[in-house]
Design a protein around this motif. Structure first.
Motif, PDB file in Angstrom:
ATOM      1  N   LYS A 262     -19.143  21.982  17.286  1.00  0.00           N
ATOM      2  CA  LYS A 262     -19.564  20.818  18.075  1.00  0.00           C
ATOM      3  C   LYS A 262     -18.389  19.927  18.486  1.00  0.00           C
ATOM      4  N   VAL A 263     -17.200  20.243  18.008  1.00  0.00           N
ATOM      5  CA  VAL A 263     -16.011  19.426  18.293  1.00  0.00           C
ATOM      6  C   VAL A 263     -15.611  19.584  19.761  1.00  0.00           C
ATOM      7  N   PRO A 264     -15.391  18.479  20.477  1.00  0.00           N
ATOM      8  CA  PRO A 264     -14.958  18.574  21.869  1.00  0.00           C
ATOM      9  C   PRO A 264     -13.596  19.267  21.976  1.00  0.00           C
ATOM     10  N   ARG A 265     -13.390  19.953  23.063  1.00  0.00           N
ATOM     11  CA  ARG A 265     -12.150  20.714  23.264  1.00  0.00           C
ATOM     12  C   ARG A 265     -10.915  19.831  23.097  1.00  0.00           C
ATOM     13  N   ALA A 266     -10.971  18.597  23.549  1.00  0.00           N
ATOM     14  CA  ALA A 266      -9.808  17.698  23.461  1.00  0.00           C
ATOM     15  C   ALA A 266      -9.417  17.399  22.015  1.00  0.00           C
ATOM     16  N   ALA A 267     -10.321  17.610  21.071  1.00  0.00           N
ATOM     17  CA  ALA A 267     -10.037  17.307  19.660  1.00  0.00           C
ATOM     18  C   ALA A 267      -9.686  18.548  18.842  1.00  0.00           C
ATOM     19  N   LYS A 268      -9.703  19.715  19.469  1.00  0.00           N
ATOM     20  CA  LYS A 268      -9.390  20.960  18.735  1.00  0.00           C
ATOM     21  C   LYS A 268      -7.916  21.181  18.622  1.00  0.00           C
TER      22      LYS A 268
ATOM     23  N   ASP B  47     -21.114  10.629  18.441  1.00  0.00           N
ATOM     24  CA  ASP B  47     -21.512  11.991  18.068  1.00  0.00           C
ATOM     25  C   ASP B  47     -20.318  12.940  18.120  1.00  0.00           C
ATOM     26  N   HIS B  48     -19.455  12.781  19.140  1.00  0.00           N
ATOM     27  CA  HIS B  48     -18.241  13.597  19.220  1.00  0.00           C
ATOM     28  C   HIS B  48     -17.340  13.315  18.027  1.00  0.00           C
ATOM     29  N   LEU B  49     -17.166  12.048  17.713  1.00  0.00           N
ATOM     30  CA  LEU B  49     -16.304  11.657  16.604  1.00  0.00           C
ATOM     31  C   LEU B  49     -16.877  12.136  15.264  1.00  0.00           C
ATOM     32  N   GLN B  50     -18.186  12.094  15.138  1.00  0.00           N
ATOM     33  CA  GLN B  50     -18.828  12.579  13.917  1.00  0.00           C
ATOM     34  C   GLN B  50     -18.563  14.073  13.730  1.00  0.00           C
ATOM     35  N   ALA B  51     -18.641  14.847  14.799  1.00  0.00           N
ATOM     36  CA  ALA B  51     -18.368  16.284  14.712  1.00  0.00           C
ATOM     37  C   ALA B  51     -16.931  16.535  14.257  1.00  0.00           C
ATOM     38  N   VAL B  52     -15.983  15.766  14.781  1.00  0.00           N
ATOM     39  CA  VAL B  52     -14.578  15.909  14.392  1.00  0.00           C
ATOM     40  C   VAL B  52     -14.405  15.614  12.905  1.00  0.00           C
ATOM     41  N   LEU B  53     -14.977  14.524  12.437  1.00  0.00           N
ATOM     42  CA  LEU B  53     -14.809  14.126  11.035  1.00  0.00           C
ATOM     43  C   LEU B  53     -15.514  15.083  10.082  1.00  0.00           C
ATOM     44  N   TYR B  54     -16.719  15.512  10.426  1.00  0.00           N
ATOM     45  CA  TYR B  54     -17.455  16.428   9.548  1.00  0.00           C
ATOM     46  C   TYR B  54     -16.826  17.817   9.541  1.00  0.00           C
ATOM     47  N   CYS B  55     -16.275  18.242  10.668  1.00  0.00           N
ATOM     48  CA  CYS B  55     -15.552  19.515  10.696  1.00  0.00           C
ATOM     49  C   CYS B  55     -14.336  19.433   9.773  1.00  0.00           C
TER      50      CYS B  55
ATOM     51  N   LEU C 121      -1.868  15.313  17.778  1.00  0.00           N
ATOM     52  CA  LEU C 121      -1.110  16.436  17.275  1.00  0.00           C
ATOM     53  C   LEU C 121      -1.870  17.721  17.515  1.00  0.00           C
ATOM     54  N   ASP C 122      -1.148  18.802  17.693  1.00  0.00           N
ATOM     55  CA  ASP C 122      -1.788  20.100  17.866  1.00  0.00           C
ATOM     56  C   ASP C 122      -2.231  20.588  16.501  1.00  0.00           C
ATOM     57  N   SER C 123      -3.531  20.772  16.328  1.00  0.00           N
ATOM     58  CA  SER C 123      -4.043  21.196  15.026  1.00  0.00           C
ATOM     59  C   SER C 123      -4.063  22.707  14.894  1.00  0.00           C
ATOM     60  N   GLY C 124      -3.634  23.418  15.916  1.00  0.00           N
ATOM     61  CA  GLY C 124      -3.632  24.867  15.854  1.00  0.00           C
ATOM     62  C   GLY C 124      -5.020  25.415  16.045  1.00  0.00           C
TER      63      GLY C 124
ATOM     64  N   VAL D  99      -8.321  10.514  25.027  1.00  0.00           N
ATOM     65  CA  VAL D  99      -7.685  10.349  23.725  1.00  0.00           C
ATOM     66  C   VAL D  99      -8.746  10.432  22.636  1.00  0.00           C
ATOM     67  N   ILE D 100      -8.565  11.371  21.717  1.00  0.00           N
ATOM     68  CA  ILE D 100      -9.430  11.506  20.546  1.00  0.00           C
ATOM     69  C   ILE D 100      -8.593  12.112  19.434  1.00  0.00           C
ATOM     70  N   THR D 101      -8.859  11.709  18.209  1.00  0.00           N
ATOM     71  CA  THR D 101      -8.132  12.257  17.070  1.00  0.00           C
ATOM     72  C   THR D 101      -8.405  13.743  16.968  1.00  0.00           C
ATOM     73  N   LYS D 102      -7.352  14.529  16.890  1.00  0.00           N
ATOM     74  CA  LYS D 102      -7.493  15.972  16.696  1.00  0.00           C
ATOM     75  C   LYS D 102      -8.050  16.229  15.293  1.00  0.00           C
ATOM     76  N   VAL D 103      -8.806  17.305  15.136  1.00  0.00           N
ATOM     77  CA  VAL D 103      -9.392  17.624  13.826  1.00  0.00           C
ATOM     78  C   VAL D 103      -8.306  17.682  12.760  1.00  0.00           C
ATOM     79  N   GLY D 104      -7.194  18.347  13.070  1.00  0.00           N
ATOM     80  CA  GLY D 104      -6.116  18.486  12.096  1.00  0.00           C
ATOM     81  C   GLY D 104      -5.373  17.198  11.813  1.00  0.00           C
ATOM     82  N   ALA D 105      -5.571  16.149  12.630  1.00  0.00           N
ATOM     83  CA  ALA D 105      -4.855  14.892  12.457  1.00  0.00           C
ATOM     84  C   ALA D 105      -5.741  13.778  11.910  1.00  0.00           C
ATOM     85  N   VAL D 106      -6.974  14.107  11.521  1.00  0.00           N
ATOM     86  CA  VAL D 106      -7.872  13.105  10.940  1.00  0.00           C
ATOM     87  C   VAL D 106      -7.226  12.540   9.682  1.00  0.00           C
TER      88      VAL D 106
END
Length: 149
Positions: free
Chosen positions: A143-149, A77-85, A26-29, A47-54
């Protein structure tokens, strides 16, 4: 024998599709205004969970769990950044003082091609952090990868 090989190939393809396709894309904006993320713009894609869709579980004694997944193109490490963000954003949007990590669970798949899945348990707090543990901050969002923003 040919039928068995074909059935095995179809079953393998279905299993991979199920692992990689369960998380919403999903687009997290533009919810974060973190600067300095340009070094990650050339990072992995896939494929990675978007920050807004965690996925966020309800709090139990102010402990909240955040769950996400990613294809093998990414690292834990990428996934950790998404979850902690996402945990930092959760604290901000709910008027909490912040949170600090309790545990980062890496869930391993049954085979080498399985998706990466992680669950972060975060202790939320009101006011100031009196635990002495390092609090999450907005730097994780950088630190969140662009694909997850």
């Amino acid at each position: 024998m040919k039928i068995f090989v074909r059935l095995a190939a179809v079953a393998g393809a279905l299993a991979l599709g199920a692992c990689a396709g369960n998380e919403p894309i999903l687009d997290s904006g533009s919810g974060s205004s973190a600067g300095g993320a340009s070094s990650l713009d050339a990072g992995p894609s896939g494929v990675i969970t978007k920050v807004g869709a965690v996925k966020v579980t309800p709090a139990l004694n102010n402990v909240v769990q955040f769950r996400g997944s990613a294809s093998k193109a990414f690292t834990y490490d990428h996934l950790q950044a998404v979850l902690y963000c996402r945990a930092w954003q959760h604290a901000q949007s709910n008027g909490l003082g912040g949170g600090y990590p309790l545990r980062f669970h890496k869930l391993e798949g049954a085979n080498a091609d399985s998706a990466l899945v992680a669950i972060a348990s975060i202790q939320m707090f009101e006011g100031s952090n009196t635990s002495g543990k390092s609090s999450l901050n907005q730097a994780w969002c950088g630190k969140v990868p662009r694909a997850a923003k």
